[in-house]
Write a protein that holds these residues in place. Sequence first.
Motif, short mmCIF file in Angstrom:
data_model
loop_
_atom_site.label_atom_id
_atom_site.label_comp_id
_atom_site.label_asym_id
_atom_site.label_seq_id
_atom_site.Cartn_x
_atom_site.Cartn_y
_atom_site.Cartn_z
N ARG A 87 -48.69 4.53 7.00
CA ARG A 87 -48.82 5.52 5.90
C ARG A 87 -48.47 6.92 6.41
NH1 ARG A 87 -53.25 2.29 4.51
NH2 ARG A 87 -54.72 3.66 5.53
N LYS A 90 -44.74 7.19 6.92
CA LYS A 90 -44.06 7.29 5.62
C LYS A 90 -44.18 8.71 5.09
CE LYS A 90 -44.04 5.41 0.98
NZ LYS A 90 -45.01 5.53 -0.07
N ASP A 91 -45.38 9.28 5.13
CA ASP A 91 -45.59 10.66 4.68
C ASP A 91 -44.75 11.64 5.49
OD1 ASP A 91 -47.37 9.71 2.81
OD2 ASP A 91 -49.17 10.32 3.94
N LYS A 93 -41.88 11.04 7.10
CA LYS A 93 -40.47 10.90 6.73
C LYS A 93 -40.18 11.55 5.39
CE LYS A 93 -39.41 6.89 9.52
NZ LYS A 93 -38.92 5.51 9.56
N GLU A 94 -41.12 11.42 4.45
CA GLU A 94 -40.94 12.05 3.14
C GLU A 94 -40.99 13.56 3.23
OE1 GLU A 94 -43.90 10.27 0.65
OE2 GLU A 94 -42.80 8.37 0.48
N SER A 95 -41.84 14.09 4.09
CA SER A 95 -41.98 15.54 4.21
C SER A 95 -40.81 16.17 4.96
CB SER A 95 -43.28 15.92 4.90
OG SER A 95 -43.24 15.57 6.26
N LYS A 96 -40.06 15.38 5.74
CA LYS A 96 -38.91 15.92 6.46
C LYS A 96 -37.84 16.43 5.50
CE LYS A 96 -37.19 13.01 9.27
NZ LYS A 96 -36.62 12.19 10.35
N GLY A 97 -37.73 15.83 4.33
CA GLY A 97 -36.72 16.23 3.38
C GLY A 97 -37.07 17.49 2.61
N LYS A 98 -38.33 17.90 2.66
CA LYS A 98 -38.77 19.09 1.94
C LYS A 98 -38.47 20.33 2.76
CE LYS A 98 -42.47 16.64 -0.36
NZ LYS A 98 -43.90 16.47 -0.50
N GLU A 119 -37.20 22.82 11.83
CA GLU A 119 -37.65 21.46 11.62
C GLU A 119 -37.67 20.74 12.95
OE1 GLU A 119 -35.86 19.26 8.50
OE2 GLU A 119 -35.49 21.04 7.31
N THR A 127 -31.53 4.84 11.03
CA THR A 127 -31.00 5.38 9.78
C THR A 127 -30.23 6.65 9.98
OG1 THR A 127 -32.99 6.67 9.33
CG2 THR A 127 -32.94 4.39 8.48
N ASP A 129 -31.61 9.48 9.98
CA ASP A 129 -32.37 10.52 9.25
C ASP A 129 -33.27 11.29 10.18
OD1 ASP A 129 -31.22 9.73 6.90
OD2 ASP A 129 -32.85 8.35 6.40
#
Length: 129
Positions: A87, A90-91, A93-98, A119, A127, A129
Amino acid sequence: MAEKLEDLNLPGATVARIIKESLPDNVIIGKDARAALSRAASVFVLFLTSQASQEAQREKRKTLLGQDVIKALEELEFEDFIDPLQRVLKDFKESKGKKQPKSKKPNENGHEEVEEEQEDDIVDEETGD
C-alpha cells in the motif's frame, strides 16, 4: 559503507517518536528499552536490506527495487508486513506523478526565490517510471 557500527543506527528521535506513537499514552518506556528497540530496528533494516540485495543480484540488477524488499519479506517469513508495504509503495508511485510543492529560499541578496522541490531520482527499472 559505514565506518563505525554506531553509524548504522537509526536516528534516536525518529525511533522514540515511533515507539511513543505505538504505545498507549499512559505507558512510559525506559532509556534502556528505547536503546534496545532502536538497535533491534537497525539490525532488522540491515538484515532485510541484505536479503533484498541478494534478490536483486539473483535478477542480475544493481538497483534494489520495492519488489526485492517484498520478496525478502516473504523469504524471511514476515508476510504480515507485505500488504502494508505494498500500500505504501502504491501511494508513493501515485504521488510521484503529482507536482511537488514549491519552497522559498533566500538568494545571495537576502531576497526569497521560489524553487521547485527536487523529486526523488527513484526509477522503477521495469516500467521506467
